[in-house]
Design an enzyme around this catalytic site. Sequence first.
Site, mmCIF file in Angstrom:
data_model
loop_
_atom_site.group_PDB
_atom_site.id
_atom_site.type_symbol
_atom_site.label_atom_id
_atom_site.label_comp_id
_atom_site.label_asym_id
_atom_site.label_seq_id
_atom_site.Cartn_x
_atom_site.Cartn_y
_atom_site.Cartn_z
ATOM 1 N N HIS A 110 48.471 45.974 4.356
ATOM 2 C CA HIS A 110 48.103 45.540 3.090
ATOM 3 C C HIS A 110 49.228 45.491 2.094
ATOM 4 O O HIS A 110 50.302 46.279 2.388
ATOM 5 C CB HIS A 110 47.250 45.963 2.470
ATOM 6 C CG HIS A 110 46.455 47.183 2.285
ATOM 7 N ND1 HIS A 110 45.742 47.735 3.636
ATOM 8 C CD2 HIS A 110 46.364 47.653 0.736
ATOM 9 C CE1 HIS A 110 46.413 49.202 2.762
ATOM 10 N NE2 HIS A 110 46.262 49.013 1.310
ATOM 11 N N ARG A 165 48.010 41.451 -13.785
ATOM 12 C CA ARG A 165 47.242 42.065 -12.048
ATOM 13 C C ARG A 165 46.504 43.725 -12.396
ATOM 14 O O ARG A 165 47.954 43.898 -12.597
ATOM 15 C CB ARG A 165 48.338 41.843 -11.140
ATOM 16 C CG ARG A 165 47.268 42.035 -9.954
ATOM 17 C CD ARG A 165 47.050 41.803 -8.886
ATOM 18 N NE ARG A 165 45.807 41.761 -7.412
ATOM 19 C CZ ARG A 165 46.250 43.044 -7.014
ATOM 20 N NH1 ARG A 165 47.176 43.565 -6.674
ATOM 21 N NH2 ARG A 165 44.908 43.231 -5.905
ATOM 22 N N HIS A 222 52.047 48.719 3.823
ATOM 23 C CA HIS A 222 51.078 49.889 4.544
ATOM 24 C C HIS A 222 50.336 49.795 4.316
ATOM 25 O O HIS A 222 49.271 48.979 4.373
ATOM 26 C CB HIS A 222 51.423 51.064 2.649
ATOM 27 C CG HIS A 222 50.455 50.435 2.464
ATOM 28 N ND1 HIS A 222 50.647 50.243 0.797
ATOM 29 C CD2 HIS A 222 49.913 51.483 1.022
ATOM 30 C CE1 HIS A 222 49.758 49.548 -0.027
ATOM 31 N NE2 HIS A 222 48.973 50.823 0.414
ATOM 32 N N ASP A 257 46.375 52.631 4.156
ATOM 33 C CA ASP A 257 46.253 53.678 3.193
ATOM 34 C C ASP A 257 45.744 54.452 3.926
ATOM 35 O O ASP A 257 45.401 54.651 5.483
ATOM 36 C CB ASP A 257 44.483 53.659 2.941
ATOM 37 C CG ASP A 257 45.341 52.057 1.759
ATOM 38 O OD1 ASP A 257 46.102 52.367 1.718
ATOM 39 O OD2 ASP A 257 43.979 51.410 1.038
#
Length: 202
Positions: A118, A128, A60, A62
């Site tokens: 990204h 993570r 996607h 941002d």
Amino acid sequence: MNKLAGRLMWLMLGSLGVSSDDVKWASPKKDGTQEGCAALQMNSYPACPDPDRAMGLAAHTDSTILTVLHQSNTSGLQVLREGARRWTTVPPHPGALVVHVGDLMHILSNGSYPSVLHRAMVNRTRHRLSVAYLYGPPTSVKISPISKLVDHSHPQMYRPITWTEYLGTKAKHFDKALTSVRLCAPRTGFVDTNDHSSVRVG
């Protein structure tokens, strides 16, 4: 974070010859803070024994002007490199932050700063974490290409839209959101990243 995001935004706009006279709402306040809205997003990606069958966060761009990201010491962030058509891992570095160019900067710069496609991958053995500072304009401000960046050779590529309106557009059209507010085709050398083309690493 507000001061940092504002400083980064002005370094980028300044490189295009844009001044505070050209973007009144974005002029820094006397205390160095920046007019605008922001949100903090915290992401948790548990370890996954079969990461090839799971996606931490789908590809996607941002919706922001800029996103400033802190990663834990576990890799997972990947960006699609311009021209390479392959995903590249952005390794975490202690004390370093990652900055993503968002769709509203893409619009504001008339495509000079493409938003970054990204995604986040899960790790086989390690948990993570990431924290994203999502920086955008005041909710009442309509974002459109800065007039100084528009001329006969560089027509206005996007219609004016507020961040709130754009979030609604993104929810409806997702990866075609930028295309849905586009007025004309991108100029030579720049490609709408929401058409799933290669993008510049921000």
